[in-house]
Design a protein around this motif. Structure first.
Motif, short mmCIF file in Angstrom:
data_model
loop_
_atom_site.label_atom_id
_atom_site.label_comp_id
_atom_site.label_asym_id
_atom_site.label_seq_id
_atom_site.Cartn_x
_atom_site.Cartn_y
_atom_site.Cartn_z
N ASP A 118 0.81 -1.16 0.06
CA ASP A 118 0.04 -0.12 0.00
C ASP A 118 1.10 1.33 0.01
N ASN A 119 2.08 1.01 -0.41
CA ASN A 119 3.02 2.24 -0.23
C ASN A 119 3.01 2.81 -1.55
N GLN A 120 2.51 4.09 -1.70
CA GLN A 120 2.44 4.61 -3.06
C GLN A 120 3.69 4.80 -3.88
N GLN A 121 4.90 5.16 -2.95
CA GLN A 121 6.19 5.37 -3.52
C GLN A 121 6.70 4.18 -4.15
N LYS A 122 6.56 2.75 -3.28
CA LYS A 122 6.92 1.74 -4.22
C LYS A 122 6.16 1.36 -5.26
N LEU A 123 5.03 1.63 -5.12
CA LEU A 123 3.89 1.29 -6.32
C LEU A 123 4.25 2.12 -7.50
N THR A 124 4.52 3.34 -7.34
CA THR A 124 4.97 4.21 -8.64
C THR A 124 6.45 3.81 -8.89
N ALA A 125 7.37 3.41 -8.22
CA ALA A 125 8.86 2.75 -8.49
C ALA A 125 8.60 1.86 -9.56
N LEU A 126 7.43 1.11 -9.69
CA LEU A 126 7.26 -0.14 -10.69
C LEU A 126 7.24 0.45 -12.15
#
Length: 157
Positions: A109-117
């Motif tokens: 649920d960490n948006q930074q981790k999701l964006t990094a994809l």
């Protein structure tokens, strides 16, 4: 009930982890028998000799007589032998409980981790082969910690 314990067994870390988890399962369910391949000296004493057919025959025989498989999925990739054992268990409709403790599965649920994809080479998560995990989920479940895995064994007795 007979359990087949599938994990790599070539590093001291794996060897010790396998022994520790098998001991915890045996302590919780003393009536069960667990086949831990590293305890089979006939094929896994690395000072001795066992060819590929001896290993395949011995471990497959144990998978086929099992009522349940525990498969450890940790590592850079699922161990090749473990993946093969999972395939045999699935084909024979033996339930499989996977253990996947890799900490990189956290933070979904960490948006930074999701964006990094979206950035090349910035995947913050670990990948497991979906075919192999699918075989487990079609005939069992995957757990993220030892406690939940050990509790789940009770539902298969």
């Amino acid at each position: 009930m007979h359990i087949y314990f599938a994990n790599g067994l070539f590093s001291q870390a794996d060897f010790r982890f396998n022994a520790k988890l098998a001991a915890a399962i045996r302590a919780t369910y003393p009536q069960l028998t667990i086949y831990l391949p590293q305890e089979n000296a006939a094929i896994n004493d690395k000072q001795a000799y066992a060819d590929s057919k001896m290993i395949a025959h011995a471990d497959t025989e144990e998978v086929l007589k099992s009522d349940l498989m525990i498969a450890v999925l940790d590592g850079p990739v699922i161990d090749a032998g473990v993946a093969s054992e999972i395939g045999v268990a699935y084909a024979k409709e033996i339930p499989i409980l996977g253990l996947y403790t890799d900490s990189r599965q956290q933070g979904a649920d960490n948006q930074q981790k999701l964006t990094a994809l979206q950035t090349i080479a910035e995947n913050q998560f670990h990948y497991l082969n979906l075919y192999t995990t699918g075989l487990i989920k079609l005939n069992g479940a995957i757990y993220s910690n030892e406690t939940d895995l050990i509790k789940a064994i009770a539902t298969y007795q």
